[in-house]
Design a protein around this motif. Structure first.
Motif, mmCIF file in Angstrom:
data_model
loop_
_atom_site.group_PDB
_atom_site.id
_atom_site.type_symbol
_atom_site.label_atom_id
_atom_site.label_comp_id
_atom_site.label_asym_id
_atom_site.label_seq_id
_atom_site.Cartn_x
_atom_site.Cartn_y
_atom_site.Cartn_z
ATOM 1 N N HIS A 739 26.806 -4.376 80.618
ATOM 2 C CA HIS A 739 25.339 -3.912 81.447
ATOM 3 C C HIS A 739 24.654 -3.340 79.905
ATOM 4 O O HIS A 739 23.422 -3.943 80.119
ATOM 5 N N ARG A 742 23.580 -6.910 78.423
ATOM 6 C CA ARG A 742 22.721 -7.264 78.809
ATOM 7 C C ARG A 742 20.595 -6.628 78.843
ATOM 8 O O ARG A 742 19.942 -7.182 78.825
ATOM 9 N N ALA A 747 17.652 -9.104 79.503
ATOM 10 C CA ALA A 747 17.963 -9.527 80.396
ATOM 11 C C ALA A 747 17.729 -8.507 81.925
ATOM 12 O O ALA A 747 17.022 -8.923 82.561
#
Length: 765
Positions: A739, A742, A747
């Protein structure tokens, strides 16, 4: 019946049906148990799928002579055949005449009063059993302190409370946790960040069929969810297996579809197979008992509820007077994840001493020795069969009669091949054998040729000590010293420069060391330092890596006159994040680095980052805290778990990564004791406060002054935000490295993190 008024009730086959006919309340008996419970189930679905149970602890035997009644004081009570109350809603109101109980079309049984119709006096949604329905809260009532939690059934035929539950975190942080025995956390949704749960979006939300929300006000703190399509029938279940399961009804096929599990793998549930059970992820049986043990309940195991575990077939032959075993033995269980909560005995320095230490305690059920002695007293939990180098070996104590014979039976012996050299065929075999031995002798006499061949194959090379001694010119060119040993510069026969690390403080046996090294050698990632080979000879343990000409990150950050520009720093951050995400989430078994710091981030000629010393904790042995980085000044790089002696997970790497991000932003050490004594402006605290204030105009003030403001401020804020999430006090509040990556790549957006309590304490001090 649509409602129950004061003095009215249900008995026998009578039921309460919701207005739209979606749900029904009445008596039911699961399977062939011959025990009856009051419950709620889907009415329009053929099978009786129960979503709520009242009298889980006290079943009744005869519903015809039992009664569910709404008393005059507004309390819903279940009386058994003897007229004794066995369950109650514990709800009372002062004005009872206008009170009634009603089953709603969402499956919620409510007790209302006409004088305040909109606010139920009591409702099943706030007192769930094992199922979480859309719109129901799962959290805590701040006024009463009561938690709404799901608790599994013992089995599909026994609704009594099982060992597994889903609840708001007991410390009331904004996340849901899965608990074993109401105390041990084995899975988490991650913290609520304002839009979703950090660790849950991939598992439960990728189907995009419902949305979570989180409420935190003066009276309540809870999570809930709604279904996007009202025509869909969906629920979340705390299964007897210990997995949280999400189902949706397929009306055309007339069956439930299992959309996802959390955790995805059964063996990730703590003690999924109970005491003395082994979890097998690669077989359909999942659970089996240790040799010498049998299921406590064959019926529950047949129903796929294994948490009741196994019991010993034969008692130990232990003399309680002198507390020494007389007739017991030990069975070797190889390639397993060792049980939880061992007792470590530093005094035992060998496997033999470790075995004797176990024998001297009648309560000792197993031991393991991997450089240090671990023994277990009582039940053994959370054992899993593994198939790679991360496995350990457990020695299980058994009565001598239960230990399998090491000798083959006659039928087995008949299958063993016989090697008898006769005639011409025997001569050919003998000559071939002599040629093979000769080739081995030639390769041993010509190490350079042997190594060159293995280099060409690209395989991990098992060096001899003399090989490495020659390649490093008798270890004359030292590159540095660290917690795990000294590093020397060397060269392979093809002139490739290598770095050879002499390990210190290793605690592994030769077999396990080789297994761990082979596992590490199979890891391939552009941001990991490549392991070329190893030496495991007598008491010598060495590792050979690719040489990194750029040196370590700490040299460039803290001791070089040449300043790393922002673009290079950002690429270093991304590279390290990718490497850690790979180690944590893309390997067959999660590899925790345990020592992330600038000294262990090496740079190549182009200043591309490569993480070094990964997997070293496993190679050194289980008690590796003494070789880890120590805290510098106040906080250093160590997560609070280390300091509190709590279990370690991959989130310790996330914490260390976050602390290192602060140093990449500021260009200085976080924990410079002299600076902190003079100025309480501790940099991580300063960053956290800057984010809370929300003044983006001053984000550039946090940058290394040597950069003179030359940086992408959007990236700077993003990294500051990630760093503060990474160093949250509780590991469940920290994001996973996947995570984190990302977010860094843009993202996923990240919300403003709270200031960790450790930083607040530092500021207050």
């Amino acid at each position: 019946m649509i409602t129950i008024s004061p003095g009215q009730g249900l008995s026998g086959n009578q039921t309460l049906v919701s207005k739209g006919g979606n749900f029904e309340l009445g008596f039911f008996s699961p399977g062939n148990s011959h025990k009856y419970y009051i419950g709620i189930w889907y009415k329009k679905i053929p099978q009786k799928d129960v979503i709520w149970v009242g009298n889980r602890i006290n079943p009744i035997s005869n519903p015809s002579t039992s009664l569910l009644k709404l008393s005059n004081n507004g309390n819903l009570v279940l009386f058994n055949q003897s007229g004794s109350p066995v369950w109650s809603s514990n709800s009372t109101v002062s004005t009872s005449n206008s009170t009634f109980a009603e089953l709603l079309d969402n499956g919620n049984l409510v007790i209302r009063n006409n004088s305040n119709f909109s606010t139920p006096i009591w409702q099943t949604f706030e007192h769930p059993s094992h199922t979480w329905m859309p719109g129901a809260p799962l959290g805590v009532n701040k006024l009463t302190g009561e938690f709404q939690a799901l608790t599994s059934w013992k089995s599909s035929e026994d609704p009594s409370p099982g060992l597994f539950s889903l609840s708001l975190a007991l410390n009331r942080s904004s996340q849901l946790v899965e608990l074993y025995n109401s105390s041990l956390i084995y899975a988490s949704t991650g913290v609520w960040n304002g839009q979703f749960f950090n660790s849950l979006e991939k598992v439960f939300m990728e189907k995009n069929i419902f949305n979570f929300s989180f409420v935190d006000n003066e009276e309540q703190k809870y999570a809930t969810y709604i279904v996007d399509d009202p025509s869909m029938i969906i629920y979340i279940l705390m299964d007897p297996s210990g997995q949280v399961k999400q189902f949706s009804w397929l009306s055309d096929k007339k069956e439930w579809l299992l959309n996802c599990n959390q955790p995805p793998a059964l063996c990730d549930v703590y003690s999924a197979c109970g005491a003395f059970g082994v979890c097998h992820q690669r077989t359909s049986l999942y659970c089996s008992c240790f040799v010498g043990y049998q299921p406590v309940s064959n019926k529950e195991w047949d129903l796929g509820a294994w948490s009741s575990g196994c019991s010993r077939k034969t008692s130990f032959q232990c003399n309680d007077k002198n507390n020494i075993s007389t007739g017991d033995g030990f069975l070797e269980m190889s390639m397993v994840r060792l049980p939880s909560n061992p007792q470590n005995l530093a005094a035992a320095q060998s496997a033999e001493e470790c075995e004797q230490a176990c024998r001297k305690q009648c309560s000792c059920t197993a031991y393991a020795f991997d450089g240090q002695c671990s023994i277990w007293n009582g039940d053994l939990h959370n054992v899993k069969q593994l198939h790679d180098g991360l496995a350990g070996t457990l020695y299980l104590r058994l009565a001598a009669s239960d230990i399998p014979s090491p000798f083959p039976t006659n039928s087995q012996a008949e299958l063993e091949p016989e090697f008898i050299f006769t005639g011409v065929a025997g001569l050919i075999v003998l000559v071939s054998f002599l040629v093979f031995v000769g080739l081995i002798w030639v390769h041993r006499k010509r190490p350079s040729a042997r190594i060159a061949m293995q280099l060409a194959e690209g395989s991990l090379i098992p060096f001899t000590y003399s090989d490495l001694q020659r390649m490093t010119k008798n270890f004359s060119d030292i590159l540095g010293r660290g917690g795990f040993g000294s590093v020397f510069k060397g060269a392979l026969p093809d002139s490739t420069t290598i770095a050879v690390k002499k390990l210190e403080g290793w605690r592994q046996g030769e077999k396990q060391f080789r297994t761990e090294v082979i596992t590490l050698g199979s890891l391939q990632h552009v941001n990991l330092v490549r392991l070329r080979g190893f030496c495991c000879e007598a008491n010598k343990r060495l590792l050979a890596y690719d040489y990194m000409a750029g040196g370590s990150l700490d040299t460039h950050l803290f001791r070089s006159s040449k300043v790393l520009d922002w673009e290079t720093r950002f690429e270093i951050i991304l590279g390290v994040a990718r490497a850690l995400a790979y180690l944590h989430e893309n390997c067959r078994e999660c590899i925790i680095h345990c020592d992330i710091k600038p000294e262990n981030i090496l740079l190549d000629n182009e200043l591309k980052p490569k993480v070094a010393d990964f997997g070293m904790a496993k190679l050194i042995g289980r008690d590796f805290s003494r070789v880890l980085t120590t805290t510098r000044g106040t906080l250093g790089y160590l997560a609070p778990e280390w300091l509190l002696g709590l279990p370690i997970s991959s989130k310790v790497d996330v914490y260390s990564f976050g602390m290192m991000l602060f140093e990449l932003i500021s260009g200085g050490r976080n924990s410079n004791q002299s600076e902190i004594n003079e100025n309480i402006d501790y940099f991580p605290f300063r960053v956290a406060c800057q984010l809370i204030e929300g003044d983006d105009n001053h984000i550039g003030d946090l940058l290394d002054k040597r950069l003179q403001g030359e940086a992408n401020l959007v990236q700077v804020k993003r990294i500051c935000t990630v760093a503060c999430w990474c160093i949250q006090d509780w590991e469940v509040d920290r994001p996973s490295m996947g995570h984190v990556l990302r977010i860094l790549e843009g993202a996923v957006d990240a919300t403003t993190p709270p200031v960790p309590r450790l930083l607040l304490h530092l500021a207050e001090s």
